[in-house]
Motif scaffolding. Sequence first.
Motif, PDB file in Angstrom:
ATOM      1  N   ARG A  24       3.787  -8.853 -16.393  1.00  0.00           N
ATOM      2  CA  ARG A  24       3.799  -7.384 -16.314  1.00  0.00           C
ATOM      3  C   ARG A  24       3.718  -6.944 -14.849  1.00  0.00           C
ATOM      4  O   ARG A  24       4.411  -6.034 -14.421  1.00  0.00           O
ATOM      5  CB  ARG A  24       2.575  -6.860 -17.096  1.00  0.00           C
ATOM      6  CG  ARG A  24       2.773  -5.500 -17.716  1.00  0.00           C
ATOM      7  CD  ARG A  24       1.689  -5.235 -18.737  1.00  0.00           C
ATOM      8  NE  ARG A  24       1.908  -5.996 -19.953  1.00  0.00           N
ATOM      9  CZ  ARG A  24       0.930  -6.391 -20.783  1.00  0.00           C
ATOM     10  NH1 ARG A  24      -0.335  -6.093 -20.523  1.00  0.00           N
ATOM     11  NH2 ARG A  24       1.214  -7.054 -21.870  1.00  0.00           N
ATOM     12  N   ILE A  25       2.859  -7.617 -14.093  1.00  0.00           N
ATOM     13  CA  ILE A  25       2.717  -7.288 -12.672  1.00  0.00           C
ATOM     14  C   ILE A  25       4.026  -7.579 -11.942  1.00  0.00           C
ATOM     15  O   ILE A  25       4.489  -6.771 -11.126  1.00  0.00           O
ATOM     16  CB  ILE A  25       1.545  -8.089 -12.045  1.00  0.00           C
ATOM     17  CG1 ILE A  25       0.218  -7.616 -12.626  1.00  0.00           C
ATOM     18  CG2 ILE A  25       1.542  -7.952 -10.529  1.00  0.00           C
ATOM     19  CD1 ILE A  25      -0.968  -8.499 -12.298  1.00  0.00           C
ATOM     20  N   MET A  60       0.820  -1.204   0.000  1.00  0.00           N
ATOM     21  CA  MET A  60       0.000   0.000   0.000  1.00  0.00           C
ATOM     22  C   MET A  60       0.865   1.269   0.000  1.00  0.00           C
ATOM     23  O   MET A  60       0.548   2.243  -0.666  1.00  0.00           O
ATOM     24  CB  MET A  60      -0.944   0.005   1.216  1.00  0.00           C
ATOM     25  CG  MET A  60      -1.878  -1.194   1.291  1.00  0.00           C
ATOM     26  SD  MET A  60      -2.800  -1.534  -0.229  1.00  0.00           S
ATOM     27  CE  MET A  60      -3.957  -0.179  -0.251  1.00  0.00           C
ATOM     28  N   ARG A  61       1.953   1.250   0.770  1.00  0.00           N
ATOM     29  CA  ARG A  61       2.752   2.463   0.929  1.00  0.00           C
ATOM     30  C   ARG A  61       3.707   2.717  -0.235  1.00  0.00           C
ATOM     31  O   ARG A  61       4.025   3.859  -0.548  1.00  0.00           O
ATOM     32  CB  ARG A  61       3.560   2.399   2.232  1.00  0.00           C
ATOM     33  CG  ARG A  61       2.774   2.816   3.461  1.00  0.00           C
ATOM     34  CD  ARG A  61       3.718   3.058   4.617  1.00  0.00           C
ATOM     35  NE  ARG A  61       4.649   1.948   4.797  1.00  0.00           N
ATOM     36  CZ  ARG A  61       4.392   0.875   5.554  1.00  0.00           C
ATOM     37  NH1 ARG A  61       3.257   0.788   6.190  1.00  0.00           N
ATOM     38  NH2 ARG A  61       5.283  -0.094   5.676  1.00  0.00           N
ATOM     39  N   LEU A 114      -7.229  -9.669 -14.848  1.00  0.00           N
ATOM     40  CA  LEU A 114      -6.995  -8.877 -13.642  1.00  0.00           C
ATOM     41  C   LEU A 114      -6.528  -9.818 -12.527  1.00  0.00           C
ATOM     42  O   LEU A 114      -7.110 -10.886 -12.342  1.00  0.00           O
ATOM     43  CB  LEU A 114      -8.325  -8.219 -13.248  1.00  0.00           C
ATOM     44  CG  LEU A 114      -8.349  -7.204 -12.126  1.00  0.00           C
ATOM     45  CD1 LEU A 114      -7.727  -5.882 -12.610  1.00  0.00           C
ATOM     46  CD2 LEU A 114      -9.788  -6.923 -11.681  1.00  0.00           C
ATOM     47  N   LEU A 115      -5.481  -9.413 -11.799  1.00  0.00           N
ATOM     48  CA  LEU A 115      -5.048 -10.212 -10.648  1.00  0.00           C
ATOM     49  C   LEU A 115      -6.016  -9.959  -9.506  1.00  0.00           C
ATOM     50  O   LEU A 115      -6.228  -8.811  -9.096  1.00  0.00           O
ATOM     51  CB  LEU A 115      -3.622  -9.809 -10.234  1.00  0.00           C
ATOM     52  CG  LEU A 115      -3.058 -10.507  -8.985  1.00  0.00           C
ATOM     53  CD1 LEU A 115      -2.859 -11.990  -9.218  1.00  0.00           C
ATOM     54  CD2 LEU A 115      -1.742  -9.871  -8.554  1.00  0.00           C
ATOM     55  N   LEU A 154      -0.827  -0.379  -9.865  1.00  0.00           N
ATOM     56  CA  LEU A 154      -1.406  -1.576 -10.483  1.00  0.00           C
ATOM     57  C   LEU A 154      -2.910  -1.426 -10.654  1.00  0.00           C
ATOM     58  O   LEU A 154      -3.474  -1.856 -11.665  1.00  0.00           O
ATOM     59  CB  LEU A 154      -1.088  -2.816  -9.634  1.00  0.00           C
ATOM     60  CG  LEU A 154       0.384  -3.253  -9.598  1.00  0.00           C
ATOM     61  CD1 LEU A 154       0.568  -4.435  -8.651  1.00  0.00           C
ATOM     62  CD2 LEU A 154       0.881  -3.632 -10.991  1.00  0.00           C
ATOM     63  N   VAL A 155      -3.567  -0.832  -9.686  1.00  0.00           N
ATOM     64  CA  VAL A 155      -5.022  -0.667  -9.776  1.00  0.00           C
ATOM     65  C   VAL A 155      -5.346   0.323 -10.901  1.00  0.00           C
ATOM     66  O   VAL A 155      -6.267   0.101 -11.691  1.00  0.00           O
ATOM     67  CB  VAL A 155      -5.608  -0.200  -8.421  1.00  0.00           C
ATOM     68  CG1 VAL A 155      -7.044   0.289  -8.582  1.00  0.00           C
ATOM     69  CG2 VAL A 155      -5.551  -1.344  -7.416  1.00  0.00           C
ATOM     70  N   LYS A 156      -4.556   1.385 -10.975  1.00  0.00           N
ATOM     71  CA  LYS A 156      -4.773   2.390 -12.016  1.00  0.00           C
ATOM     72  C   LYS A 156      -4.591   1.790 -13.408  1.00  0.00           C
ATOM     73  O   LYS A 156      -5.306   2.124 -14.353  1.00  0.00           O
ATOM     74  CB  LYS A 156      -3.775   3.545 -11.812  1.00  0.00           C
ATOM     75  CG  LYS A 156      -4.329   4.887 -12.271  1.00  0.00           C
ATOM     76  CD  LYS A 156      -3.401   5.994 -11.884  1.00  0.00           C
ATOM     77  CE  LYS A 156      -3.354   7.018 -13.009  1.00  0.00           C
ATOM     78  NZ  LYS A 156      -2.124   7.769 -12.994  1.00  0.00           N
ATOM     79  N   ALA A 157      -3.636   0.871 -13.518  1.00  0.00           N
ATOM     80  CA  ALA A 157      -3.375   0.232 -14.816  1.00  0.00           C
ATOM     81  C   ALA A 157      -4.346  -0.932 -15.063  1.00  0.00           C
ATOM     82  O   ALA A 157      -4.199  -1.653 -16.054  1.00  0.00           O
ATOM     83  CB  ALA A 157      -1.931  -0.265 -14.860  1.00  0.00           C
TER      84      ALA A 157
END
Lengths: 69, 463
Positions: free
Chosen positions: B102-103, B40-41, B130-131, B48-51
């Motif tokens: 990619r992740i 998170m930090r 999506l992961l 990752l969420v944005k992508a």
Amino acid sequence: MFFLTGVLLSGVSDKLAYLDPGSGSFLLQLLIAALLGAGIALRASWGKIKGLFGGKPAKDEDADEDDDD
Amino acid sequence: MTKGKLPASFRDPSGFLFTREGVLYRQVNREYTDEYGMLMRSGLYEKLVKARLLVAHEEVEVQPLEPLLAFKVIRPERAPFISYPYEWSFSQLKDAALTTLRIQKRALKAGMSLKDASAYNIQFVDGKPLLIDTLSFETYQEGLPWVAYRQFCQHFLAPLALMAHTDVRLSQLLRVYIDGVPLDLASRLLPVRTRLDFGLLTHLHIHASAQKRYAGEAIQAQKSRAGMSKGALLSLIENLEATVKKLTWKPGGTEWGDYYDITNYSEAAFAHKKELITSWVAHVKPRLVWDLGANTGVFSRIASDAGYQTVAFDIDPSAVEKNYLQVQAEKSGKLLPLVLDLTNPSPALGWDNKERDSFGQRGPADMVFALALIHHLAISNNVPLPELARFFHETGKWLVLEFVPKSDSQVQKLLASREDIFPNYCRQVIEQVFSPRFIIHQAVQVGDSERILYLMEARKNVV
């Protein structure tokens, strides 16, 4: 020194490794990484040799590969 | 197992999924506190969420399911339909593999690494892989190889190579082997020429031999000498990426071939069928549509284009591949094409048969399309008509059923090589058999064809 690093590494990394990496799979990665590393070094020096004779340096293949960010 | 805990969620001690009052939560355990904090930090989560590579979640203040172990409870965004790798077409599995890599590359840049690379952690949401496992990350330890390398090769690389180089139907091996295709088996099934490809030679063939050679050997000592730099690890990931990218498979003529050109439909009848389905979908407003025997998804798109989540199942991997490629081109996120043999649908699998849900357990859908389907089930597969009525009653709340009569050349073709032992296969008996379980709202002759399209609603409280 290798020994020391090992103690440190195994101490930390095993905490959450719930997956069995597999001994063969673990060792093979080291081999492949070495081969890839040698390949990159070879290409780089080949580029330099070509450069000496006025050829254009080889394009960095990884540069446009990175679609992150 | 604690009540509410999802049975698929037991391997990783970092946490688990549970449902309460129909809401899906993930308990993050105390032992994962540091890793969660770093995810998170470090900005990795946000990136990752944005992508659209990782599922988004919210931290919530609800009672954990197992408070003694708990650090936090999060509420992840829920995938509209859970599918499994043995239901994916070639490009779906390939895209899922590339997403995983990619992740991993992004994680490494942020000082983390994927601690698993299970194909079951990937789901298709809005048309893209999506992961869905937020707890898949661990702090990267300089010097160590990738702990999930073996799993990646078994879950992704081996089945993809087999599909590309041997036979696309070998994706079904994933149904037998829950932790991916054993590499020695993949190596035996792949043609010799795959040994000429550096990636396949090393990651599959030599990998299989290395597994055998070092089976059961302790690697604690080797770990201490590992010394694999981050650069070396990145080049390994990039090599895997290049190896996957090189694998291709072209869908041939589909099993249904030029189905729409040779059906007994005139252009007018085809348009009429579309028009009927469009108005019925608008009437039902389904949250989830299952198109069974969807071919390349021509009629599925009536529902998905209208904004309804639709799953298009077909037995033919070529048709599903074409459908998926079209979904990518159109960016039609509401449509999910999947490979399914209705005469032997995905069973419940894994530990205690509870890790992966069967096809039926993932239903019922709000609306089921069975267009030009039942003659295949009733005649080619000998399913008695009352059995079909029971199956559809359990599968969907609304049913769009197309009846193709015996006089139709498509049915004649099925009967060409066999005795006609189906005296009951006619409109009257179908209506008679379906009526106890369904209210038949509409029965319309399609254009100038002899086919009948029904809109049926499942009766409640039918035993």
